[in-house]
Design a protein around this motif. Structure first.
Motif, PDB file in Angstrom:
ATOM      1  N   ARG A   1       0.243   5.342  -9.492  1.00 46.04           N
ATOM      2  CA  ARG A   1      -1.186   5.661  -9.447  1.00 46.04           C
ATOM      3  C   ARG A   1      -1.837   5.449 -10.805  1.00 46.04           C
ATOM      4  NH1 ARG A   1      -1.994  11.698  -9.089  1.00 46.04           N
ATOM      5  NH2 ARG A   1      -1.567  11.377 -11.300  1.00 46.04           N
ATOM      6  N   ASP A   2      -1.148   5.879 -11.862  1.00 39.48           N
ATOM      7  CA  ASP A   2      -1.700   5.727 -13.214  1.00 39.48           C
ATOM      8  C   ASP A   2      -1.771   4.256 -13.631  1.00 39.48           C
ATOM      9  OD1 ASP A   2      -1.876   8.451 -13.336  1.00 39.48           O
ATOM     10  OD2 ASP A   2       0.008   8.718 -14.453  1.00 39.48           O
ATOM     11  N   GLU A   3      -0.728   3.494 -13.269  1.00 37.97           N
ATOM     12  CA  GLU A   3      -0.693   2.072 -13.661  1.00 37.97           C
ATOM     13  C   GLU A   3      -1.743   1.252 -12.941  1.00 37.97           C
ATOM     14  OE1 GLU A   3       3.257   0.819 -12.850  1.00 37.97           O
ATOM     15  OE2 GLU A   3       4.093   1.583 -14.735  1.00 37.97           O
ATOM     16  N   GLU A   4      -1.971   1.582 -11.662  1.00 39.36           N
ATOM     17  CA  GLU A   4      -2.900   0.784 -10.877  1.00 39.36           C
ATOM     18  C   GLU A   4      -4.279   1.417 -10.766  1.00 39.36           C
ATOM     19  OE1 GLU A   4      -1.359  -0.596  -7.217  1.00 39.36           O
ATOM     20  OE2 GLU A   4       0.564  -1.185  -8.057  1.00 39.36           O
ATOM     21  N   GLY A   5      -4.463   2.541 -11.477  1.00 38.31           N
ATOM     22  CA  GLY A   5      -5.787   3.152 -11.530  1.00 38.31           C
ATOM     23  C   GLY A   5      -6.213   3.827 -10.260  1.00 38.31           C
TER      24      GLY A   5
ATOM     25  N   LYS B   1       0.851  -1.195   0.000  1.00 39.94           N
ATOM     26  CA  LYS B   1       0.000   0.000   0.000  1.00 39.94           C
ATOM     27  C   LYS B   1       0.885   1.242   0.000  1.00 39.94           C
ATOM     28  CE  LYS B   1      -3.406  -2.662   2.598  1.00 39.94           C
ATOM     29  NZ  LYS B   1      -4.148  -2.808   3.878  1.00 39.94           N
ATOM     30  N   ARG B   2       1.019   1.841  -1.189  1.00 37.98           N
ATOM     31  CA  ARG B   2       2.036   2.894  -1.349  1.00 37.98           C
ATOM     32  C   ARG B   2       1.483   4.235  -1.802  1.00 37.98           C
ATOM     33  NH1 ARG B   2       4.806  -0.670  -5.710  1.00 37.98           N
ATOM     34  NH2 ARG B   2       2.674  -1.471  -5.724  1.00 37.98           N
ATOM     35  N   PHE B   3       0.168   4.374  -1.968  1.00 38.16           N
ATOM     36  CA  PHE B   3      -0.386   5.610  -2.503  1.00 38.16           C
ATOM     37  C   PHE B   3      -0.292   6.762  -1.502  1.00 38.16           C
ATOM     38  CE2 PHE B   3      -2.814   2.399  -4.986  1.00 38.16           C
ATOM     39  CZ  PHE B   3      -2.315   2.741  -6.231  1.00 38.16           C
ATOM     40  N   GLY B   4      -0.278   7.980  -2.057  1.00 36.35           N
ATOM     41  CA  GLY B   4      -0.285   9.175  -1.216  1.00 36.35           C
ATOM     42  C   GLY B   4       0.925   9.257  -0.306  1.00 36.35           C
TER      43      GLY B   4
END
Length: 449
Positions: free
Chosen positions: A420-424, A361-364
């Motif tokens: 983010r773009d790759e995983e939507g 979990k790497r977003f933000g």
């Protein structure tokens, strides 16, 4: 053996050990270096510990040294403390009586040997404070290579059990009948394996045969004692060789019963993972780097936790998060009943395991927060090892974290946008701050409670 025959120099002996020997001799007692330190000095290794044996009782040793403390009930010992170095001083051990002496009709007092020495029905020594002569002490030693005594007064080594021949022949041999000696103290089976790996020797055939038959006796050893013994096995710089010998002689099962069934296939991911962890541990130790038992035990129990977690999901219908935490608690509880892992290590183990679920979990801000976690480095190393063994998405994740750590601030931003773009992943817009204005109250529309 004279100094020219054994080759031991006082330069290789701890100054504090020499102080203990000299003071005991000056007080009129016999005193010798004994066991592993003498063996290691002869084969050219630098001993980690120096053990002294004497005809002085523990209480007499304590009277000679203000910096002495007495420890143990099963084995009464004197520890002479010099800062971080401890010189262990034992009194010559004598033989236990084969049969209890009959008590005097006029007295209910038991004989000295009955009180100070005790064995279980299986032959295990439960209490060993029967004192004797140096010859008896030598017969009580476990292996022939450990029954050599160095005397500083004349620089001689007395070899009671042909230990020098065993060193030349590269053989680990028990003194006496192997089954009897293993029953007296089952930990001797672990020591045989450890010495064989450390000294690059082979265990004698009769000793090996007894190990295979009596390995289950290790379940009689207190879990707290096994923790220290297992550390010596795997955090010594020869962990992989030791592990291979333990597998060969079926000694994994009594120590790590939840892991053992997963190691039947030498090519399985579980076997490969454990071997790679031990290779890395040996490399760190042999290059002077720090290791922690928590990482090693986390590796030993990882796949048992995964297996138990999947079982809970299939049978109880739990989600992965709940099943995973239940698995951690249950697997750890079962293991500490066999090997008592201190809480300071189990706490770190739990963090390493739980971070394996958080690392994907790497977003933000999560990626930046993860880097600041005190256990991030250990969890990352753990993930990297898993990725190297399992490959696929796990290896890609480990490689991403490798790059993210080494990247600049701008590169990290770019990596997160790309991810983010790759995983939507949707862009999270900052929330508007709530105002303190209260809505107007009306009779038809009362203000919320």
């Amino acid at each position: 053996m004279t100094r020219g025959e054994h080759g031991i120099s006082r330069k290789g002996i701890s100054d504090n050990a020499l102080k203990v020997l000299y003071r005991l001799n000056s007080a009129g007692f016999e005193a010798y270096l004994v066991g592993g330190c003498v063996r290691d000095l002869i084969v050219g290794l630098h001993p980690k510990d120096f053990d002294v044996v004497t005809n002085a009782t523990p209480d007499e040793v304590k009277e000679l040294f203000k910096n002495c403390r007495l420890i143990g009930r099963r084995f009464r010992l004197a520890h002479v403390v010099f800062g971080r170095e401890i010189i262990e001083v034992a009194t010559f051990r004598g033989h236990h009586q084969s049969e209890p002496e009959k008590s005097d009709k006029k007295s209910d007092k038991k004989s000295n040997k009955e009180v100070l020495g005790k064995q279980s029905q299986e032959g295990q020594i439960l209490r060993d404070n029967v004192f004797g002569s140096i010859e008896e002490d030598a017969e009580r030693r476990d292996f022939t290579v450990n029954a050599m005594y160095y005397r500083v007064t004349d620089f001689t080594v007395t070899d009671f059990a042909n230990g020098m021949d065993a060193i030349k022949n590269k053989r680990i041999e028990l003194i006496g009948d192997p089954e009897t000696r293993y029953r007296e103290d089952p930990v001797r089976m672990l020591r045989a394996v450890r010495f064989a790996a450390k000294l690059d020797m082979t265990i004698s055939d009769d000793s090996v045969e007894a190990i295979r038959r009596l390995g289950s006796l290790l379940s009689n050893i207190p879990p707290a004692r096994l923790f220290e013994e297992v550390l010596k096995l795997f955090i010594s710089g020869q962990g992989l060789q030791t592990y291979d010998l333990m597998n060969k002689y079926d000694l994994i099962q009594p120590l790590l019963p939840q892991l053992a069934p997963l190691l039947v296939d030498a090519q399985s991911r579980e076997s490969q993972f454990i071997r790679q962890v031990l290779i890395n541990t040996d490399n760190r130790i042999n290059t002077g780097m720090r290791v922690t038992p928590a990482f090693l035990y986390a590796a030993f129990l990882w796949y048992p936790i995964e297996e138990y977690c999947q079982k809970m999901m299939d049978e109880a219908g739990l989600n992965h998060f709940d099943a995973f935490n239940i698995a951690i608690n249950d697997v750890l509880h079962r293991q500490v009943q066999r090997i008592m892992i201190p809480k300071r290590f189990t706490t770190t183990m739990r963090e390493i395991w739980q971070l394996q679920l958080r690392l994907p979990k790497r977003f933000g801000r999560r990626a930046y927060q993860m880097l600041e976690h005190p256990r991030f480095r250990a969890a990352y190393d753990f993930l990297l090892l898993r990725g190297q063994i399992e490959g696929g998405q796990l290896l890609e994740l480990a490689d991403w974290w490798t790059s993210f750590q080494e990247a600049s601030v701008e590169q990290r931003k770019t990596m997160l946008i790309k991810l983010r773009d790759e995983e939507g992943g949707a862009v999270r817009r900052p929330r508007k701050r709530r105002t303190n204005k209260k809505p107007k109250s009306t009779a038809s529309n009362p203000s919320p409670q």
